[in-house]
Write an enzyme that holds these catalytic residues in place. Structure first.
Site, mmCIF file in Angstrom:
data_model
loop_
_atom_site.group_PDB
_atom_site.id
_atom_site.type_symbol
_atom_site.label_atom_id
_atom_site.label_comp_id
_atom_site.label_asym_id
_atom_site.label_seq_id
_atom_site.Cartn_x
_atom_site.Cartn_y
_atom_site.Cartn_z
ATOM 1 N N LYS A 260 -11.462 -39.022 1.984
ATOM 2 C CA LYS A 260 -12.172 -38.337 3.099
ATOM 3 C C LYS A 260 -13.548 -38.489 3.052
ATOM 4 C CE LYS A 260 -8.092 -35.405 3.782
ATOM 5 N NZ LYS A 260 -7.308 -34.282 3.484
ATOM 6 N N GLN B 104 -8.894 -28.338 1.344
ATOM 7 C CA GLN B 104 -7.866 -29.169 0.803
ATOM 8 C C GLN B 104 -6.566 -28.458 0.437
ATOM 9 O OE1 GLN B 104 -7.571 -32.683 1.258
ATOM 10 N NE2 GLN B 104 -5.385 -32.371 0.504
ATOM 11 N N ASP C 280 -9.413 -29.441 10.522
ATOM 12 C CA ASP C 280 -7.873 -29.748 10.427
ATOM 13 C C ASP C 280 -7.138 -29.134 11.297
ATOM 14 O OD1 ASP C 280 -6.806 -30.957 8.202
ATOM 15 O OD2 ASP C 280 -6.960 -29.422 6.632
#
Ligand code: NAD
Length: 313
Positions: free
Chosen positions: A58, A102, A125
């Site tokens: 990422k 994460q 997200d």
């Protein structure tokens, strides 16, 4: 024998590349017109090996498209309070437009609480209830990257969705549920299946579009797939032994070599040979859904940065 197939490959890798290029262009324009460089910060707590790889990818992809990219690596014993403080600090930092924590977080940390602490306008997200609620209501907002990527792929390949029966197997908050809502938004007739569903093969094999997000290697075999269905395989699993590799991929030399030389090849939730035998179009593993998740994360970050200066497209 390796299965011969006329099924159309829905190439996630190529689509992700195209999206990366579009995002790079958007970042350059935002910088030029508003002096703003989109910033993405990924928070990683602990040393889960898979998470470390995801975070590195990422970070790298964000830098490549011209974003300010940062990964905050916190030790595994970081307390929930410290994680929440880190998130709040990022919420207040105007150079950060996207925050991604994460998952999974270490045991004892309430992931939901962490997600709900992220400012909704920086929740790239798309997991914050504010954004999932807006998705459900049909309002604009940040949409969960994997389901968003799948819809983008289906649209770019002009897969007809309106009026089609879409069966989603899996009801997780990060894939199954938002995917079902997005398919509904495209006017599919949607069925959601899960671990308690009765007659799963019967329902799955009535799907025009079958989407598997189950987390069980090659569980979806031919009896689940209607001939001519479009099959989207979200699962990712390692296959480490040659016998299983042969059972799944036949005499596919490339796959066998990957197991022998690199120790593994990847398979999804759908049996790859059965999928090729039945589907009219399919996403491969690897190179299908996987690359799109990062691409849509970048697109979400660009969108968040644009909105921060009132330049939303
Ligand atoms: P999850 O474990 O949170 O959810 C799995 C879902 O499958 C559950 O809703 C459960 O009810 C259902 N399920 C489990 N066993 C079943 C069975 N026997 N029959 C019917 N349904 C069953 O998983 P998730 O986070 O949604 O991920 C699903 C898969 O997708 C995993 O393999 C994961 O690695 C993969 N994934 C890939 C990406 C990507 O970028 N490609 C992103 C996220 C998840």
């Amino acid at each position: 024998m390796q299965t011969e197939s006329s099924a159309r490959k829905l190439d996630g890798k190529a689509t992700a590349k195209a999206i990366h290029q579009e995002v790079a262009k958007g970042c350059a324009e935002l910088q030029e017109n508003h002096g703003v460089r989109p910033g993405l910060t990924v928070v990683l707590v602990g040393e889960d090996p898979a998470s470390q790889i995801y975070v590195r990818n990422k970070e790298k992809s964000a830098t490549e498209v011209g974003m300010k990219s940062e990964a905050l690596r916190l030790p595994a014993d970081t307390s929930e309070a410290e994680i929440l403080d880190t998130v709040r600090r990022l919420n207040d930092d105007p150079s950060v437009h996207g925050i991604l924590v994460q998952l999974p977080l270490p045991e004892g940390v309430d992931s939901q609480k962490v997600i709900e602490t992220i400012a909704p306008e920086k929740d790239v997200d798309g997991f914050h209830p504010y954004n999932t609620g807006r998705l459900l209501t049909g309002l604009p907002g940040l949409v969960s990257c994997t389901p968003f990527g799948i819809i983008e792929l289906l649209k770019r390949y002009e897969v007809p969705m309106s009026g089609k029966h879409a069966v989603v197997i899996g009801r997780s908050n990060i894939v199954g549920k938002p995917l079902a809502v997005l398919l509904l938004r495209e006017n599919c007739t949607v069925t959601i299946c899960h671990s308690r569903t009765q007659d799963l093969p019967g329902i799955a094999s009535s799907a025009d579009i079958l989407l598997a997000a189950i987390g069980r290697p090659a569980m979806i075999t031919r009896e689940y797939i209607k001939p001519g269905a479009v099959v989207v395989d979200v699962g990712i699993h390692r296959v480490e032994d040659e016998a299983t590799c042969r059972e799944l991929f036949g005499d596919n030399e490339r796959r066998l070599r990957a197991v022998q030389k690199r120790g593994a090849t990847l398979v999804g939730d759908v049996h790859p040979q059965h999928m090729l035998e039945r589907a009219s179009a399919y996403t491969p593993v690897p190179g299908g859904v996987g690359p799109l998740t990062i691409a849509l994360l970048l697109q979400n970050t660009l969108q968040a940065a644009r909105e921060s200066v009132g330049a939303a497209s």
